[in-house]
Design a protein around this motif. Structure first.
Motif, short mmCIF file in Angstrom:
data_model
loop_
_atom_site.label_atom_id
_atom_site.label_comp_id
_atom_site.label_asym_id
_atom_site.label_seq_id
_atom_site.Cartn_x
_atom_site.Cartn_y
_atom_site.Cartn_z
N VAL A 188 -24.41 22.21 2.16
CA VAL A 188 -23.66 22.64 0.98
C VAL A 188 -23.96 21.72 -0.21
O VAL A 188 -24.20 22.18 -1.33
CB VAL A 188 -22.15 22.67 1.28
N LEU A 189 -23.95 20.42 0.03
CA LEU A 189 -24.24 19.45 -1.03
C LEU A 189 -25.63 19.68 -1.61
O LEU A 189 -25.80 19.74 -2.84
CB LEU A 189 -24.11 18.03 -0.49
N LEU A 190 -26.62 19.80 -0.74
CA LEU A 190 -28.00 20.01 -1.21
C LEU A 190 -28.16 21.36 -1.89
O LEU A 190 -28.89 21.49 -2.89
CB LEU A 190 -28.97 19.88 -0.05
N GLN B 134 -16.85 15.45 1.13
CA GLN B 134 -17.02 14.96 2.49
C GLN B 134 -18.49 14.73 2.81
O GLN B 134 -18.87 13.69 3.37
CB GLN B 134 -16.42 15.96 3.49
N GLN B 135 -19.34 15.67 2.43
CA GLN B 135 -20.77 15.51 2.71
C GLN B 135 -21.38 14.38 1.89
O GLN B 135 -22.26 13.66 2.37
CB GLN B 135 -21.50 16.82 2.43
N SER B 136 -20.91 14.20 0.66
CA SER B 136 -21.40 13.09 -0.16
C SER B 136 -21.02 11.75 0.47
O SER B 136 -21.84 10.81 0.51
CB SER B 136 -20.84 13.18 -1.58
N SER B 137 -19.78 11.64 0.96
CA SER B 137 -19.33 10.41 1.60
C SER B 137 -20.16 10.11 2.85
O SER B 137 -20.58 8.97 3.08
CB SER B 137 -17.84 10.51 1.95
N ASN B 138 -20.39 11.15 3.66
CA ASN B 138 -21.18 10.95 4.88
C ASN B 138 -22.63 10.55 4.56
O ASN B 138 -23.20 9.68 5.23
CB ASN B 138 -21.18 12.23 5.71
N LEU B 139 -23.18 11.16 3.51
CA LEU B 139 -24.55 10.83 3.13
C LEU B 139 -24.65 9.39 2.64
O LEU B 139 -25.59 8.67 2.99
CB LEU B 139 -25.04 11.79 2.05
#
Length: 354
Positions: A240-242, A94-99
């Motif tokens: 979380v992604l970072l 989810q965070q990758s998609s948002n980024l």
């Protein structure tokens, strides 16, 4: 000249054990180089088996059989891994998609800022330079986008292979750990009897690889967890992604930390600008990297690695170019292998020249 090489050959290859070591190393290199794609699940299973061998041995000291110790340890490992993946992967996705959705806006803001530099600093920056830089960046973004599209399409065909690996790798790990002595004895039957040097190098590398893999996994977990908690506490987007990226960056010594610094800085910069929050993120990230390099790594790898930083960087470049990710992951043990071979190799005084 011929006499010089003849003497050198007699000095270095008079011992049959040296010939055996060369043959074993050459055969292993050729097998890995040409069959690495086919044997990748085996390499993964061997790496995990090295990681789990210690807890299996510890359970055996309490009277549990090798078989049941392996069952318990492998089951716990698979269960924890699945729970971690099920908990982290949706958040990371989810965070990758948002980024990725915000990347165009980030690029636009960055280009707008660059276009103001010729007006602010005309003596240092020219408008033509900025336009050339923007054009180059746009070309690179298009290339990366095309490469990402090709990779995503290619990954679809690899899903079936991935599912197979998820079944085969735990099975191989189980048998590698449970039947370790039997497998090593079966393999040694095919080796020549004159293998004293090979055995010496093998024993040293076995301990080195176990210490390295165990230490590297612990380092990834600690750095990844601390980074994630720190980024969440500071309110950084995509924490979380970072945090996971920072944890995985320790796989590549020196280089990984440098590369992952850019996304951390860019996300913080576009979120807060050059404010105090941005400074706090940089300070916290710098402290984490300093503690990792000056405290955690010496504690975890003091007995496993004794190599100069230049040697490590060269090993990462060389073995990463040969075997990709696993070459990078095992760059330090492979460099240690080269060092162990050189230490075990007979010197010119071991065998007098006739």
């Amino acid at each position: 000249m011929v006499s010089f090489f003849t003497q050198w050959y007699k000095q270095k290859f008079s011992d049959p054990n040296a010939i055996t070591l060369v043959v074993i190393l050459l055969a292993a290199f050729l097998a890995i180089y040409f069959l690495s794609g086919l044997l990748m699940p085996v390499f993964v299973a061997i790496a995990i088996a090295f990681l789990l061998d210690l807890p299996v041995n510890r359970l055996g000291q309490y009277g549990l059989s090798r078989k049941w110790s392996t069952v318990v340890v492998v089951s716990v490992f698979v269960g924890v891994t699945l729970l971690t993946m099920l908990g982290l992967l949706p958040v990371i996705w989810q965070q990758s998609s948002n980024l990725l959705q915000e990347v165009p806006e980030m690029i636009t803001q960055g280009q707008s800022y660059l276009l103001t530099l010729p007006e602010k600093y005309p003596q240092f920056v020219k408008a033509e330079q900025i336009q050339s830089m923007i054009s180059m960046v746009n070309e690179k973004i298009i290339e990366w986008g095309q490469a990402a599209l090709k990779a995503s399409l290619a990954s679809i065909s690899d899903l079936v292979a991935l599912l197979i690996y998820l079944i085969l790798v735990p099975l191989m790990v189980f048998f590698f750990v449970k039947d370790k002595k039997e497998l090593l004895a079966s393999f040694s039957v095919f080796l020549p009897k004159d293998r004293r040097m090979a055995t010496q190098v093998g024993d040293e590398m076995n301990q080195q690889i176990m210490n390295y893999i165990r230490g590297k996994v612990i380092e990834i977990l600690i750095i990844g967890t601390v980074s994630t908690i720190t980024f969440i506490a500071l309110g950084l987007n995509y924490a979380v992604l970072l945090g996971v990226l920072v944890g995985l960056s320790v796989l590549v010594p020196y280089v990984g930390a440098t590369i992952v610094t850019f996304p951390v800085i860019l996300v913080a910069l576009f979120q807060w600008g050059l404010g105090s929050e941005f400074g706090y993120v940089l300070l916290a990230y710098g402290i984490i990297q300093a503690l990792d390099g000056n405290l955690l790594v010496p504690l975890l790898f003091s007995e496993a690695v004794n190599l100069h930083p230049v040697t490590i960087i060269v090993a990462v470049i060389l073995f990463g170019g040969l075997w990709g990710f696993w070459g990078v992951f095992f760059a330090i043990p492979l460099a240690t292998l080269v060092k162990a071979v050189l230490n075990a190799w007979p010197s010119s005084t071991d065998f007098p020249v006739s």
